[in-house]
Structures are given as C-alpha cells and as structure tokens.
Write a protein that holds these residues in place. Structure first.
Motif, short mmCIF file in Angstrom:
data_model
loop_
_atom_site.label_atom_id
_atom_site.label_comp_id
_atom_site.label_asym_id
_atom_site.label_seq_id
_atom_site.Cartn_x
_atom_site.Cartn_y
_atom_site.Cartn_z
N ASP A 132 -4.73 8.02 -0.73
CA ASP A 132 -4.64 9.18 -0.27
C ASP A 132 -4.46 8.45 1.19
O ASP A 132 -5.23 7.42 2.27
CB ASP A 132 -5.90 9.88 -0.82
N ALA A 133 -3.86 10.23 2.50
CA ALA A 133 -4.17 9.79 3.42
C ALA A 133 -4.32 10.25 4.55
O ALA A 133 -4.00 10.54 5.86
CB ALA A 133 -2.71 10.59 4.64
N ASP A 134 -5.68 10.96 3.12
CA ASP A 134 -6.65 12.20 4.15
C ASP A 134 -7.53 10.93 4.68
O ASP A 134 -8.88 11.75 5.25
CB ASP A 134 -6.73 13.67 3.96
N LEU A 135 -7.62 9.58 4.65
CA LEU A 135 -8.91 9.14 5.09
C LEU A 135 -10.14 9.88 4.55
O LEU A 135 -11.15 8.31 4.69
CB LEU A 135 -9.04 9.30 6.46
N GLU A 139 -15.69 3.79 -2.42
CA GLU A 139 -16.38 5.03 -0.54
C GLU A 139 -15.67 5.73 -1.21
O GLU A 139 -14.75 6.07 -0.32
CB GLU A 139 -16.76 3.95 0.18
N HIS A 140 -16.46 7.14 -0.85
CA HIS A 140 -15.36 8.89 -0.88
C HIS A 140 -16.27 8.84 0.32
O HIS A 140 -17.44 9.50 0.40
CB HIS A 140 -15.67 9.81 -1.88
N ARG A 141 -15.05 9.35 1.32
CA ARG A 141 -15.60 9.69 2.61
C ARG A 141 -15.38 11.46 2.65
O ARG A 141 -14.08 11.79 2.89
CB ARG A 141 -14.61 8.93 3.65
N ALA A 142 -15.84 11.32 3.74
CA ALA A 142 -15.34 12.95 4.04
C ALA A 142 -14.24 13.43 4.78
O ALA A 142 -14.42 12.59 5.60
CB ALA A 142 -16.68 13.74 5.21
N ARG A 143 -13.13 14.74 4.10
CA ARG A 143 -12.23 14.40 5.03
C ARG A 143 -12.41 14.93 6.56
O ARG A 143 -13.17 16.23 6.69
CB ARG A 143 -11.60 15.94 4.43
N LYS A 144 -11.39 13.99 7.45
CA LYS A 144 -12.00 14.12 8.71
C LYS A 144 -11.17 15.04 9.60
O LYS A 144 -11.65 15.68 10.57
CB LYS A 144 -11.80 12.67 8.85
N TYR A 145 -9.93 15.34 8.97
CA TYR A 145 -9.01 16.62 9.69
C TYR A 145 -8.30 17.19 8.56
O TYR A 145 -8.49 16.62 7.26
CB TYR A 145 -7.43 15.32 10.31
N GLY A 146 -7.42 18.29 8.99
CA GLY A 146 -7.45 19.29 8.21
C GLY A 146 -7.60 20.32 7.10
O GLY A 146 -9.15 19.36 7.13
N SER A 187 -4.15 12.26 10.42
CA SER A 187 -4.73 10.84 10.29
C SER A 187 -3.82 10.22 9.89
O SER A 187 -4.94 8.50 9.79
CB SER A 187 -5.35 11.43 8.45
N LEU A 188 -2.69 9.36 9.91
CA LEU A 188 -1.98 8.51 10.04
C LEU A 188 -2.06 7.22 10.86
O LEU A 188 -2.90 6.53 9.86
CB LEU A 188 -0.79 8.67 9.61
N VAL A 190 0.48 -1.18 -0.30
CA VAL A 190 0.32 0.02 -0.05
C VAL A 190 0.93 1.36 -0.67
O VAL A 190 1.57 1.56 0.83
CB VAL A 190 -0.72 -0.04 0.85
N VAL A 191 0.64 1.83 -0.92
CA VAL A 191 1.42 3.27 -1.21
C VAL A 191 1.32 4.45 -0.71
O VAL A 191 -0.21 4.81 -1.83
CB VAL A 191 2.40 3.06 -2.45
N VAL A 192 1.14 5.01 0.24
CA VAL A 192 0.31 6.64 0.83
C VAL A 192 1.65 7.63 1.08
O VAL A 192 1.94 8.16 1.43
CB VAL A 192 -0.26 6.40 2.32
N PRO A 193 0.87 8.56 -0.29
CA PRO A 193 1.57 10.05 -0.67
C PRO A 193 1.01 10.67 0.57
O PRO A 193 0.38 10.77 0.62
CB PRO A 193 1.54 10.48 -1.62
N ALA A 194 1.58 11.29 1.73
CA ALA A 194 1.63 12.33 2.52
C ALA A 194 1.90 13.29 2.74
O ALA A 194 2.76 13.68 2.74
CB ALA A 194 1.54 11.59 4.21
N TYR A 195 0.69 14.88 2.69
CA TYR A 195 1.63 15.45 3.18
C TYR A 195 0.60 16.60 4.06
O TYR A 195 -0.21 17.09 3.82
CB TYR A 195 1.55 16.65 1.81
N ASN A 196 1.91 16.99 5.33
CA ASN A 196 0.97 16.99 6.26
C ASN A 196 -0.26 16.12 7.04
O ASN A 196 -1.20 17.13 6.41
CB ASN A 196 0.77 19.20 6.05
#
Length: 318
Positions: free
Chosen positions: A92-95, A196-203, A15-16, A5-11
């Motif tokens: 994506d890392a944003d959940l 499924e597309h979830r609403a952004r939880k953080y940031g 959520s991580l 699983v490859v997850v790009p993360a910026y700030n």
C-alpha cells in the motif's frame, strides 16, 4: 530484473516521496535491480503530478493513471500486466507497509521456490471496526478456500513469482482473496510471513463499510467460479433435480393419499388444492425446473466462451 513493486495509490500525494525513497534505499543496499509501478486510482489531490515528478528524479519509478477511481483490484490487475520483475511485491502507498520486508520476501520466494507469500500483520494499529470484520472474513475465507495456513488474506504486502500474477485476473473486491485466486489457478505453494504494521502517517483510510459486503459477495463468487466455472450444470442441475424430485414426491404423496381415501371410501376432509403441502410441492417443482434450465443455459454459455479451454499449463516438453 529482480523485483517489481506494485503500489496502488488513491490520494496519497504526501506519502509517495517518502515511500519511493525508502524503497530505493532498500534496493540499493541489497543490490537489487527493480522498478516501482505506482497506479494512480483516480486521485484528485495531485498524486499524478507527484508521480511524474518522482519519475524525473528516478527512472525506476513508473506510473499509470486511471481517469477515475476504479478500486484497488483494478489497480493491481493493471500493474500485474506490465511488471517485468522475477518477483512481484505489492504494498500500500500509505506507509503502513514497510519496504524493509522486501529482501526477506524475495529470498523466500527464490530459495524456498514459493508461488506466493502473504503478509500477516500480527500486531495491527487499525480500529476495532476494521479488525473485527477482518477476522471474520479471514476465518470464512480459510474455511471456504481450504488455505488454512494464512491468518490475513487481505494484507496489502505480498510477494509473488511473476508467473502467478500473469495467470490471475483481479477484479471487483478480489484483491482480498488473491491467495484463493492463485490456488484456483493451480499455484499451491502459498505461505505466510509476519510483517510489521505501521500506523498511518498521512491522510485517512479510503475504505468504508460497504467493502465488507462487497468482499463477502466476491468470496462467494470466487468459490462458485473456482469450483463450477467450467461445469455450471453440476451445480444448477444438481440443485434443480433435487428440488424437482422433492416436489414430485410430495405431490405424488398427496395424490396417492387422496386415491387411497377414495378406494377405501374414507371421507376426504380437504381437497388436494386446499393443502399447504400441495403448494410447497408445486413451488419445489417449478423452482427445480428453473434451476435446471439455468444450468443448461449456463452450460451453453460456458461451452461457447472464448476461455472454455483456457487451462493453466505449468511445464511442456515438445
């Protein structure tokens, strides 16, 4: 190993922990061997410290840290270079992407022998300023690439056979068009799956308006390189010859018209250089010559490139 699983993360420090815990639960439930590779794209909020902390708790969580922010494409490309799994999942890392989708994506890649599955967020929680341009680019990409069975090229949740990610290069804003890159590389078993597309939880979102301009320019780049990358003279040469011929014909027409008037002793109302068509013809001839020379130089560069004979070989019997 089954899955990478490859997850790009910026700030994405908040959520991580939740994301990696969720992925771990899914993997253990289905008995997958796996690794999670998080690429810290120059974060300044403690994301890397959190990755190191998660690695101490779970060795399956690995990380790569950029010195500065290079963008999602660079993060994916570096991640693709180090993956070891038979199936590669990007998210994506944003959940907003759900790890619960992973087992079905893995099953389809394996059982249906697909090269790539692109997620389709049929129901989105993004604002109109993001969804409307996205629909436009998806439509343009379908038209230019010929991949008509995908609704959402830019969905971060995708699944690949490992061979696919090892044979494509992602740069610029090309992460939006990975299915196109895969097709140009010869991988044609590309399908879609509603996710499924979830609403952004953080940031907050990290993408601005400039991404749409860059994305469009990269789409043109993909189209040109994929079609003419190994034969640039076919593009520039054809355009140059066409422009040169049009200019030459117009110039000959003007000169022929003047000679006809002289032969028939007809009064010439305007000299050749006083006619707008003459300057249009002149520009067309010059432009045609430049395009032809551009194609010639591009052909020389292509022939001397280290990748000039880099072709994708699927199977070999020796």
């Amino acid at each position: 190993m089954d899955i990478s699983v490859v997850v790009p993360a910026y700030n994405e420090v908040e959520s991580l922990p939740e994301l990696t815990s969720w992925i771990k639960d899914v993997m253990q439930k289905h008995g997958f061997s796996y690794e999670v590779i998080i690429i810290d794209d120059g974060s300044n909020d403690g994301t890397w410290d959190k990755i190191e902390e998660l690695n101490q708790v779970d060795a399956a969580v690995k990380g790569i840290k950029f010195r500065r922010n290079y963008g999602k494409s660079a993060a994916l490309n570096v991640g693709f270079e180090v993956v070891k799994g038979d199936v590669v999942i990007t998210m994506d890392a944003d959940l907003q992407d759900s790890p619960d989708e992973i087992p079905e994506l893995y099953r389809r890649i394996k059982e249906e022998k697909l090269d790539l599955i692109s997620g389709w967020k049929k129901k989105r929680y993004d604002p109109l300023t993001k969804t409307i341009p996205t629909k436009f680019f998806n439509a343009a990409t379908r038209k230019m690439s010929g991949i008509n069975n995908l609704h959402d090229f830019n969905c971060g949740l995708k699944a690949y056979r490992s061979e696919v990610v090892k044979n494509i290069e992602v740069y610029g804003e090309m992460h939006r068009y990975i299915p196109v890159l895969a097709k140009w590389a010869g991988f044609k078993k590309i399908e879609e799956q509603v996710v499924e597309h979830r609403a952004r939880k953080y940031g907050t979102t990290k993408f601005g308006f400039s991404r749409f301009i860059n994305g469009f320019l990269d789409l043109l780049s993909i189209f040109f390189v994929g079609k003419f990358g190994k034969r640039p003279m076919h593009f520039f040469g054809a355009m140059g010859v066409l422009s040169f011929l049009i200019g030459t014909i117009m110039a000959l027409w003007i000169i022929g018209e003047k000679l006809y008037h002289i032969a028939k002793h007809i009064k010439i109302e305007r000299e050749v250089t006083e006619q707008p068509l003459f300057y249009i013809a002149l520009v067309a001839v010059i432009l045609g010559s430049q395009l032809f020379l551009t194609g010639f130089v591009a052909e020389l560069v292509s022939r001397n490139s280290s990748n000039r004979n880099n072709y994708q070989i699927e199977k070999e019997v020796v």
